[in-house]
Design an enzyme around this catalytic site. Sequence first.
Site, PDB file in Angstrom:
ATOM      1  N   LYS A 152       0.819  -1.201   0.000  1.00  0.00           N
ATOM      2  CA  LYS A 152       0.000   0.000   0.000  1.00  0.00           C
ATOM      3  C   LYS A 152       0.860   1.261   0.000  1.00  0.00           C
ATOM      4  O   LYS A 152       2.069   1.229   0.192  1.00  0.00           O
ATOM      5  CB  LYS A 152      -0.948  -0.003   1.194  1.00  0.00           C
ATOM      6  CG  LYS A 152      -1.909  -1.181   1.203  1.00  0.00           C
ATOM      7  CD  LYS A 152      -2.713  -1.306  -0.077  1.00  0.00           C
ATOM      8  CE  LYS A 152      -3.686  -0.166  -0.283  1.00  0.00           C
ATOM      9  NZ  LYS A 152      -4.489  -0.304  -1.526  1.00  0.00           N
ATOM     10  N   HIS A 212      -1.096   4.380  -6.298  1.00  0.00           N
ATOM     11  CA  HIS A 212      -2.421   4.989  -6.490  1.00  0.00           C
ATOM     12  C   HIS A 212      -2.307   6.477  -6.874  1.00  0.00           C
ATOM     13  O   HIS A 212      -2.943   7.336  -6.274  1.00  0.00           O
ATOM     14  CB  HIS A 212      -3.266   4.841  -5.224  1.00  0.00           C
ATOM     15  CG  HIS A 212      -3.428   3.427  -4.770  1.00  0.00           C
ATOM     16  ND1 HIS A 212      -4.086   2.479  -5.523  1.00  0.00           N
ATOM     17  CD2 HIS A 212      -2.998   2.779  -3.650  1.00  0.00           C
ATOM     18  CE1 HIS A 212      -4.055   1.315  -4.892  1.00  0.00           C
ATOM     19  NE2 HIS A 212      -3.398   1.471  -3.762  1.00  0.00           N
ATOM     20  N   TYR A 253     -12.191  -2.276 -14.524  1.00  0.00           N
ATOM     21  CA  TYR A 253     -10.958  -1.480 -14.477  1.00  0.00           C
ATOM     22  C   TYR A 253     -11.201  -0.253 -15.339  1.00  0.00           C
ATOM     23  O   TYR A 253     -11.295  -0.340 -16.562  1.00  0.00           O
ATOM     24  CB  TYR A 253      -9.776  -2.286 -15.005  1.00  0.00           C
ATOM     25  CG  TYR A 253      -8.456  -1.545 -14.895  1.00  0.00           C
ATOM     26  CD1 TYR A 253      -7.812  -1.445 -13.666  1.00  0.00           C
ATOM     27  CD2 TYR A 253      -7.873  -0.955 -16.008  1.00  0.00           C
ATOM     28  CE1 TYR A 253      -6.614  -0.766 -13.558  1.00  0.00           C
ATOM     29  CE2 TYR A 253      -6.678  -0.274 -15.904  1.00  0.00           C
ATOM     30  CZ  TYR A 253      -6.046  -0.188 -14.679  1.00  0.00           C
ATOM     31  OH  TYR A 253      -4.845   0.490 -14.571  1.00  0.00           O
TER      32      TYR A 253
END
Length: 375
Positions: free
Chosen positions: A82, A100, A248
């Site tokens: 993460k 991200h 996606y």
Amino acid sequence: MPAEYQGHPIWLRCETKEFERRAALTPTTVKALIAAGFHVTVERDAQRIFDDEEYAASKCKLVANDTWASDAPDTTTIIGLKELTESTDPLKHTHIQFAHCYKRQAGWSKVLSRFARGGGTLYDLEFLTDERGRRVAAFGFHAGFAGAAAGALALAAQKKGQELGLLDPYANEDAMIKSVKEKLGGSGKGVKALVIGALGRCGSGAVEFFRKIGLDEDDIVKWDMAETAKGGPFQEILDVDIFVNCIYLTSKIPSFITHEQIIAAGKDRKLSVVVDVSCDTTNPFNPIPIYNINTTFSAPTVAVQLGADIPPMSVISIDHLPTLLPREASEQFSADLLPSLLKFQDRKVERVWTDAEKLFKEKLAEAIKEEGLDL
């Protein structure tokens, strides 16, 4: 292998995200990397599903928790899952992780600007692809599987007039299936679910979960590109108990479901729980614009604001759902990633790594411009 890459150092950092119990490298893959000549350091981590002793058995070097920033030599590659803890500190190391930030998520340019100021490099796990453009390693199947489980648990709670409480990771898949069945009264029979993206890894995981808790095959509605080609919003979504979004997203598409559609349906709808496994909450193209926050393991659902006279609806938008099954998810992901990691010593010529570095440089240039950095 080229002499300059022999014994390349890799450092498995701890995960600082709350409730995250997965690992980018398992004891099995650490052992394989060491056998191939890599020098592997592993941070101790009581939160991780794998005990420190399991790593120690692989003969890696164990170090204190969360010490990579201060103790890892600049030439060490830091690997994790993460995103890093939010900070403005420059990043000087090479990092392999899910960042991200390549799809202009909230704060994307600030994340990348840390690499710009520190001279580090990012190889984003989401964008490591094979020659066909398919990701070399992904948590998709377990994300869909766990997302469907969370949706079923939320439905069971809602039927009792309750909100879904704290989600605790399960020791294994059998324990998860047993628990969810019990919450639903012994079986999922009678529940109807719709999965969009059913042909992909994520969608197939959701479908498989619904089968394993006993949904009839006719009650698992499986949609993919052909079924959504006409463009939403879709009435069919309102006619199921649980809707699981597994697509996606790369560009803007018509919304799958809207506030206006739900309100217009009033009490004439079945839908109770939406699980946005894709979790594109801050993406401007999000096709489920009925909520605007990510949920967490401690507070798994957010209520859709509909008005007092309209039956409740909740959304699950947890961005690390596979950690509900941390051991199985980690073992599969790490095993899939291993062949590419074994080629990391030749990252300047191996396509999977050269493509990832090229993409990083393109996104870095956009971030530098966005932040107005003068480097």
